[in-house]
Design an enzyme around this catalytic site. Structure first.
Site, PDB file in Angstrom:
ATOM      1  CD  GLU A  96      24.497  59.571  48.406  1.00 13.88           C
ATOM      2  OE1 GLU A  96      23.392  59.986  48.870  1.00 13.88           O
ATOM      3  OE2 GLU A  96      25.524  59.677  49.070  1.00 13.88           O
ATOM      4  CD  GLU A  98      25.836  65.884  51.666  1.00 18.44           C
ATOM      5  OE1 GLU A  98      26.830  66.074  52.471  1.00 18.44           O
ATOM      6  OE2 GLU A  98      25.639  64.427  51.095  1.00 18.44           O
TER       7      GLU A  98
END
Ligand SMILES: *[C@@H]1O[C@H](CO)[C@@H](O)[C@H](O)[C@H]1NC(C)=O
Length: 337
Positions: free
Chosen positions: A144, A139
């Site tokens: 974020e 990932e």
């Protein structure tokens, strides 16, 4: 013969560039059709009701503006919800877009006019991962953050065998790395630095985030993934390299990245494969809603009895999420040829 070799070398120099296949141009009226709308319960444990494309359009959560050629991706900022999470009250309405196409390698360039602003309980992210086999094939969290943080994170999550070297005196990256083992199960990094399970190798980005990103007039968020490294940069309008907007962006001119795997011990092709692009806004969940992080928010601290848990706040305060939306000019995935 000598002439032939140098002509070949010249041709080769000119030919090795990033190019964009029109099928990897996420913009314009077909933007949403290039994604699946994932509607299952949030795999990251959020207090969120992920809608279908049709319902999201009908409720005004997503839209395309043809005049400005921009896409809007927002959340429900009108309804007060119950605080008991059930299948009939999964949480605040939002969407989780997952690109239909999966990529191994590429130069990902997102042009955002607006990103979700800070709010208690929010957890927005622009990221890629292998939806087939996580964390085996990795990932990559490109942009974020949670709650009221003033920064965004760059994070990798993998299986065992991928570690990073970190800032190396600021020579290789401008972000601030704080965990060095990308293995999601690891509790110790290569420099005897403890870390938490599911933390991955994480760095605080040096670029703008949230309200500062928007006040700056938007920005460009990028991730370059090759056989040998993963790097990320985040630019504002005033320092965006000109070749980003050309048909052949050239990362060799972009300067020191915010984040890099270079110098570390991470064989990229052993850990990253077939990633879908994800854009989502969730609430609470395993990260923003963790008591450790929730209890650092001003919303908890100002009234712990009223908002003991993240979802108590998110359910009761739709207006807190008026600026919880993305405006996407484009996302383009270039390939090296
Ligand atoms: C990408 O698609 C948009 C339409 O949304 C178009 O205007 C633009 O020219 C395309 N860019 C490239 C490089 O193909």
């Amino acid at each position: 013969m000598k002439f032939f070799i140098s002509a070949w070398a010249l041709w080769n120099t000119i030919a090795a560039v990033y190019v964009l296949d029109p099928l990897d141009n996420y913009s314009g009226p077909s933007f949403f059709n290039m994604f699946d709308f994932r509607t299952e319960n949030d795999p990251t444990g959020g207090f969120v009701d992920y809608l279908t494309q049709a319902t999201a359009i009908q409720r005004g959560l997503i839209g395309y503006n043809p005049t400005q050629n921009r896409v809007y991706i927002g959340v429900d900022n009108k309804n007060v919800l119950g605080t008991f999470q059930t299948s009939a009250n999964r949480g605040r309405a939002s969407v989780r877009l997952q690109s239909k196409k999966a990529y191994t390698h590429g130069l990902f360039i997102a042009d955002f006019l607006h990103v979700p602003q800070q709010a208690c309980g929010i957890w927005p992210a622009f990221w890629t991962y292998s939806s087939q086999d996580y964390p085996r094939w990795g990932e990559i969290d490109i942009f974020e953050s949670i709650n009221e943080n003033q920064f965004s994170l760059n994070v990798l999550h993998t299986g065992p065998g991928c570690t990073l070297a970190g800032n190396q005196g600021g020579t290789r990256m401008t972000g601030n790395m704080y965990s060095y083992n990308c293995d999601d199960r690891a509790t110790m990094g290569p420099f005897e630095t403890p870390q938490s399970i599911n933390e991955g190798c994480a760095s605080i980005g040096s670029g703008h985030y949230g309200s500062a990103f928007n006040a700056n007039g938007g920005g460009i968020v990028t991730m370059e993934w090759t056989d040998s490294f993963i790097r990320m940069w985040n630019f504002g309008p005033s320092n965006t390299p000109l070749n980003i907007r050309s048909s052949n962006p050239d990362t060799s001119t972009w300067g020191v990245p915010d984040f890099t795997t270079e110098g570390g011990g991470c064989p990229i092709n052993d850990h990253f494969k077939a990633h879908n692009i994800i854009i989502d806004i969730t609430f609470c969940g395993f990260y923003a809603g963790q008591a450790y992080f929730w209890e650092q928010t001003s919303c908890f601290k100002s009234d712990p009895g009223r908002y003991p848990r993240c979802l108590d706040y998110v359910a009761a305060n739709p207006g807190a999420f008026e600026n919880a939306y993305w405006v996407v000019n484009s996302i383009k995935v270039y390939q090296w040829t």
